[in-house]
Design an enzyme around this catalytic site. Structure first.
Site, PDB file in Angstrom:
ATOM      1  N   ASN A   1       0.855  -1.190   0.000  1.00 49.84           N
ATOM      2  CA  ASN A   1       0.000   0.000   0.000  1.00 49.84           C
ATOM      3  C   ASN A   1       0.888   1.235   0.000  1.00 49.84           C
ATOM      4  O   ASN A   1       2.040   1.177   0.432  1.00 49.84           O
ATOM      5  CB  ASN A   1      -0.867  -0.005   1.273  1.00 49.84           C
ATOM      6  CG  ASN A   1      -1.785   1.205   1.370  1.00 49.84           C
ATOM      7  OD1 ASN A   1      -2.418   1.601   0.392  1.00 49.84           O
ATOM      8  ND2 ASN A   1      -1.856   1.804   2.556  1.00 49.84           N
TER       9      ASN A   1
ATOM     10  N   HIS B   1       0.925   5.124   1.549  1.00 52.26           N
ATOM     11  CA  HIS B   1       0.270   5.918   2.589  1.00 52.26           C
ATOM     12  C   HIS B   1       0.951   7.286   2.643  1.00 52.26           C
ATOM     13  O   HIS B   1       2.175   7.357   2.657  1.00 52.26           O
ATOM     14  CB  HIS B   1       0.392   5.196   3.935  1.00 52.26           C
ATOM     15  CG  HIS B   1      -0.320   5.905   5.038  1.00 52.26           C
ATOM     16  ND1 HIS B   1      -1.698   5.927   5.120  1.00 52.26           N
ATOM     17  CD2 HIS B   1       0.135   6.649   6.070  1.00 52.26           C
ATOM     18  CE1 HIS B   1      -2.051   6.649   6.175  1.00 52.26           C
ATOM     19  NE2 HIS B   1      -0.958   7.102   6.770  1.00 52.26           N
TER      20      HIS B   1
ATOM     21  N   SER C   1       4.937   6.717   2.410  1.00 53.16           N
ATOM     22  CA  SER C   1       5.548   5.409   2.697  1.00 53.16           C
ATOM     23  C   SER C   1       4.862   4.359   1.837  1.00 53.16           C
ATOM     24  O   SER C   1       3.635   4.339   1.744  1.00 53.16           O
ATOM     25  CB  SER C   1       5.327   5.017   4.159  1.00 53.16           C
ATOM     26  OG  SER C   1       5.746   6.029   5.049  1.00 53.16           O
TER      27      SER C   1
ATOM     28  N   ASP D   1      -2.134   0.252   8.089  1.00 47.77           N
ATOM     29  CA  ASP D   1      -0.923   1.070   7.897  1.00 47.77           C
ATOM     30  C   ASP D   1       0.207   0.631   8.827  1.00 47.77           C
ATOM     31  O   ASP D   1       1.102   1.426   9.147  1.00 47.77           O
ATOM     32  CB  ASP D   1      -1.221   2.570   8.095  1.00 47.77           C
ATOM     33  CG  ASP D   1      -2.286   3.078   7.130  1.00 47.77           C
ATOM     34  OD1 ASP D   1      -2.336   2.580   5.986  1.00 47.77           O
ATOM     35  OD2 ASP D   1      -3.082   3.950   7.524  1.00 47.77           O
TER      36      ASP D   1
ATOM     37  N   GLU E   1       4.898  10.382  -4.147  1.00 52.64           N
ATOM     38  CA  GLU E   1       4.211   9.085  -4.166  1.00 52.64           C
ATOM     39  C   GLU E   1       4.393   8.416  -5.530  1.00 52.64           C
ATOM     40  O   GLU E   1       4.598   7.205  -5.630  1.00 52.64           O
ATOM     41  CB  GLU E   1       2.715   9.262  -3.883  1.00 52.64           C
ATOM     42  CG  GLU E   1       2.401   9.809  -2.505  1.00 52.64           C
ATOM     43  CD  GLU E   1       0.913   9.803  -2.207  1.00 52.64           C
ATOM     44  OE1 GLU E   1       0.198   8.879  -2.652  1.00 52.64           O
ATOM     45  OE2 GLU E   1       0.443  10.732  -1.514  1.00 52.64           O
TER      46      GLU E   1
HETATM   47  C1  GRF Z   1      -2.855   9.015  -2.131  1.00 51.47           C
HETATM   48  O1  GRF Z   1      -2.479  10.167  -1.432  1.00 51.47           O
HETATM   49  C2  GRF Z   1      -2.467   7.776  -1.379  1.00 51.47           C
HETATM   50  O2  GRF Z   1      -1.278   7.915  -0.663  1.00 51.47           O
HETATM   51  C3  GRF Z   1      -3.622   7.600  -0.432  1.00 51.47           C
HETATM   52  O3  GRF Z   1      -4.755   7.979  -1.164  1.00 51.47           O
HETATM   53  C4  GRF Z   1      -4.365   8.885  -2.206  1.00 51.47           C
HETATM   54  C5  GRF Z   1      -4.831   8.260  -3.482  1.00 51.47           C
HETATM   55  O4  GRF Z   1      -4.593   9.083  -4.589  1.00 51.47           O
HETATM   56  N1  GRF Z   1      -3.660   6.265   0.091  1.00 51.47           N
HETATM   57  P1  GRF Z   1      -4.725   8.502  -6.056  1.00 51.47           P
HETATM   58  O5  GRF Z   1      -6.111   7.879  -6.158  1.00 51.47           O
HETATM   59  O6  GRF Z   1      -3.644   7.498  -6.251  1.00 51.47           O
HETATM   60  O7  GRF Z   1      -4.582   9.685  -6.953  1.00 51.47           O
END
Ligand code: GRF
Length: 192
Positions: free
Chosen positions: A111, A113, A140, A149, A178
């Site tokens: 995942n 986060h 992360s 998480d 991310e």
């Molecule tokens: C991201 O910030 C991710 O870290 C969190 O939810 C958001 C999802 O964004 N878990 P996306 O749908 O990938 O644009």
């Protein structure tokens, strides 16, 4: 080249992390391929991108099931067609049960986060980091365990939190990180 990891990417909304994974998979030397995109939300915007890119999409709407077990069984059954090596949760807004997780080999669900775990598990991560006066935030990628998480971190990327930041401006700074982190984590797993 080694056999590519077959990915199932789970989304619930925008899908920008899914998009970053799909784009990485388009690189010839990337050690994974997206076999299927799964959404619990029929209206997830990310599904449009996935379909436009010719990816198999499976919608399992949690609202049409009585209980989590039936919902998760439907996902599990749908995935049996795809010989999946790694499930990548990417903005998937359902908590997977211990039973579902146990049906897959160890460390085959990950995942992303938007915090520097173990800090700020759960929701509203950016606002909580700002409220606490932190000067660093980030994201992360971690293994998924029954503790939300709580699994081991695979990698993190750090950004500064600036004095004028609000949750939106911080989220905007973290999101591009991310998009780097998720493909990089998949590379690390493939190489391990
Ligand atoms: C991201 O910030 C991710 O870290 C969190 O939810 C958001 C999802 O964004 N878990 P996306 O749908 O990938 O644009």
């Amino acid at each position: 080249m080694m056999k590519k990891l077959k990915l199932a990417v789970f989304i619930s909304g925008r899908g920008s992390n899914m998009r970053s994974i799909v784009q990485a998979c388009a690189e010839a030397d990337f050690p994974a391929e997206v076999s299927v995109v799964v959404s619990n939300n029929p209206d997830a915007a990310g599904l449009d991108f996935a379909k436009e890119n010719g990816l198999a999409c499976v919608v399992v709407d949690h609202k049409s099931f009585h209980g989590k077990a039936a919902f998760e069984n439907a996902i599990y059954d749908a995935l049996q067609d795809y010989d999946i090596d790694l499930i990548c949760l990417a903005g998937f807004m359902r908590i997977l049960s211990a039973d579902f997780i146990a049906r897959w080999p160890a460390n085959s669900i990950i995942n992303i986060h938007p915090s520097l775990l173990p800090d700020y598990k759960g929701l509203d991560t950016h606002q909580r980091a700002i409220d606490d006066g932190r000067d660093q935030g980030g994201c992360s990628v971690h293994y998924v365990t029954p503790e939300v998480d709580g699994g081991d971190v695979i990698l993190q990327r750090v950004v500064p939190i600036l004095p004028d930041d609000d949750a939106d401006s911080l989220a905007e700074r973290v999101l591009p990180e991310e998009h780097i982190a998720y493909p990089e984590a998949i590379r690390l797993i493939a190489a391990s």
